[in-house]
Design a protein around this motif. Structure first.
Motif, PDB file in Angstrom:
ATOM      1  N   UNK A 118      -1.161  -0.088  -1.724  1.00 33.35           N
ATOM      2  CA  UNK A 118      -0.689  -1.562  -2.500  1.00 33.35           C
ATOM      3  C   UNK A 118      -2.173  -1.672  -3.222  1.00 33.35           C
ATOM      4  N   UNK A 119      -1.667  -1.066  -4.768  1.00 32.90           N
ATOM      5  CA  UNK A 119      -3.177  -1.883  -5.397  1.00 32.90           C
ATOM      6  C   UNK A 119      -3.631  -3.701  -5.992  1.00 32.90           C
ATOM      7  N   UNK A 126      -4.289  -3.242 -14.890  1.00 34.02           N
ATOM      8  CA  UNK A 126      -5.397  -1.966 -15.001  1.00 34.02           C
ATOM      9  C   UNK A 126      -6.577  -2.125 -14.764  1.00 34.02           C
ATOM     10  N   UNK A 127      -6.543  -4.085 -14.525  1.00 35.48           N
ATOM     11  CA  UNK A 127      -7.783  -4.555 -14.155  1.00 35.48           C
ATOM     12  C   UNK A 127      -8.521  -3.778 -12.303  1.00 35.48           C
ATOM     13  N   UNK A 128      -7.172  -3.022 -11.629  1.00 34.38           N
ATOM     14  CA  UNK A 128      -7.005  -3.445  -9.980  1.00 34.38           C
ATOM     15  C   UNK A 128      -8.404  -2.285 -10.363  1.00 34.38           C
ATOM     16  N   UNK A 129      -9.294  -2.987  -9.281  1.00 33.81           N
ATOM     17  CA  UNK A 129     -10.686  -2.851  -8.572  1.00 33.81           C
ATOM     18  C   UNK A 129     -10.008  -1.241  -7.221  1.00 33.81           C
ATOM     19  N   UNK A 130      -9.251  -2.329  -6.150  1.00 36.71           N
ATOM     20  CA  UNK A 130      -9.650  -1.727  -5.031  1.00 36.71           C
ATOM     21  C   UNK A 130      -7.780  -1.737  -4.474  1.00 36.71           C
ATOM     22  N   UNK A 131      -7.452  -0.634  -3.423  1.00 35.98           N
ATOM     23  CA  UNK A 131      -6.610   0.076  -3.146  1.00 35.98           C
ATOM     24  C   UNK A 131      -6.118  -0.143  -1.656  1.00 35.98           C
ATOM     25  N   UNK A 202      -0.393  -5.743  -6.411  1.00 32.91           N
ATOM     26  CA  UNK A 202      -0.200  -7.194  -5.647  1.00 32.91           C
ATOM     27  C   UNK A 202      -1.040  -7.686  -6.610  1.00 32.91           C
ATOM     28  N   UNK A 203      -0.382  -9.484  -7.104  1.00 29.67           N
ATOM     29  CA  UNK A 203      -1.642 -10.378  -7.817  1.00 29.67           C
ATOM     30  C   UNK A 203      -1.800 -11.398  -6.689  1.00 29.67           C
ATOM     31  N   UNK A 204      -2.924 -11.210  -6.881  1.00 32.09           N
ATOM     32  CA  UNK A 204      -4.130 -11.934  -6.269  1.00 32.09           C
ATOM     33  C   UNK A 204      -4.071 -13.284  -6.599  1.00 32.09           C
TER      34      UNK A 204
END
Length: 306
Positions: A118-119, A126-131, A202-204
């Motif tokens: 999961x990202x 594009x703003x994902x920092x962790x997986x 996954x939208x936080x």
């Protein structure tokens, strides 16, 4: 008959559901049906789905016979036409090769369920920092009791007959219903494996159910009781890891700094090594819990989006 039935419950999802469905329509594997289940939504989500269903015959819009996401998902599984059911939440996105990869993985008859990496993102992938990480081999209950690698229902696909035989999701569970189901399935002897590829974005979020930390803790207790029925009890290590998860969540969702510090202290008391290592997660969480009293909410959210 479709190869996959995608089950998508929705409630107050007008801002995100179109993007979610577009990510499903972008799948390289096209033999699927989408069952969108209206869970008493108060906004325009139903109208959005209805308009998209007019343009894509693979989309079905139904109303849940009872309230709550678990009831909606259980209803979707009952009316699904496929032997494989894939769950998706109304604010998440799928990688375009997810179903293609699942199609290959489910050719192994011993596999009951599949999940992937999961990202985690805020506004766009594009703003994902962790997986997330995916352990090797089949899931075990001790793994699930520490830091559930499946993480979200959007990342879980199961054989329909197995889901129904196990009793589906517990409709009384508001939080950790996916964890309780996974523990039950693994305890019954079903094999659930992970794929190393990224499959879900996954939208936080910082409001609603995801911010209700006491309810999350209560859901965890329900899952622990299920594990105990199979003779497995949470170790001090797994409890420490879960307290770290709650501390990080508290830092992200706008809970008070006292909440984050309380979970941190509880985790360190359980098992300091398990809480603090790896340092990029544990030690960073402990330091941030102390510094939370001077960090802004925006800074805490950016630092702890996972």
């Amino acid at each position: 008959m479709p190869r996959f039935s995608i089950i998508l419950p929705f409630h107050a999802a007008a801002q995100t559901i179109a993007a979610t469905i577009h990510s499903l329509q972008a799948q390289t594997f096209e033999n699927w049906e989408l069952i969108c289940i209206n869970d008493r939504t108060p906004d325009q989500s139903g109208e959005i789905v209805a308009a998209m269903a007019l343009r894509d015959p693979r989309i079905r819009l139904v109303v849940s016979p009872a309230f709550g996401p678990s009831e909606a998902r259980n209803h979707g599984a009952k009316i699904a036409r496929s032997d494989l059911i894939a769950f998706c939440d109304a604010d998440d996105l799928w990688a375009d090769r997810k179903l293609e990869e699942l199609d290959r993985a489910f050719r192994a008859p011993e596999v009951a369920g599949i999940f992937g990496r999961i990202g985690f993102f805020c506004e766009t992938p594009a703003d994902s920092r962790t997986q997330s990480t995916v352990p090797s081999g089949a899931l075990t209950i001790p793994q699930l009791l520490a830091e559930n690698p499946v993480c979200t229902m959007s990342n879980l696909t199961l054989r329909r007959d197995i889901f129904l035989a196990a009793g589906g999701l517990d409709p009384d569970a508001v939080h950790n219903e996916d964890l309780e189901l996974l523990i039950r399935l693994v305890g019954l002897g079903y094999r659930i494996e992970g794929l190393k590829s990224l499959q879900v974005w996954y939208r936080t979020v910082v409001t609603g159910l995801s911010a209700d930390l006491p309810a999350m803790f209560a859901g965890r207790q329900r899952a622990l009781r299920t594990a105990a029925r199979f003779g497995v009890h949470a170790s001090s290590e797994s409890e420490a890891v879960y307290m770290r998860y709650l501390a990080r969540r508290a830092l992200r969702v706008g809970a008070t700094p006292h909440d984050a510090l309380r979970y941190t202290l509880a985790g360190v008391r359980q098992d300091p090594v398990a809480f603090l290592l790896p340092a990029r997660r544990g030690l960073a969480t402990a330091l941030a819990s102390v510094l939370a009293f001077v960090l802004t909410q925006k800074q805490r959210h950016v630092l702890f989006s996972r």
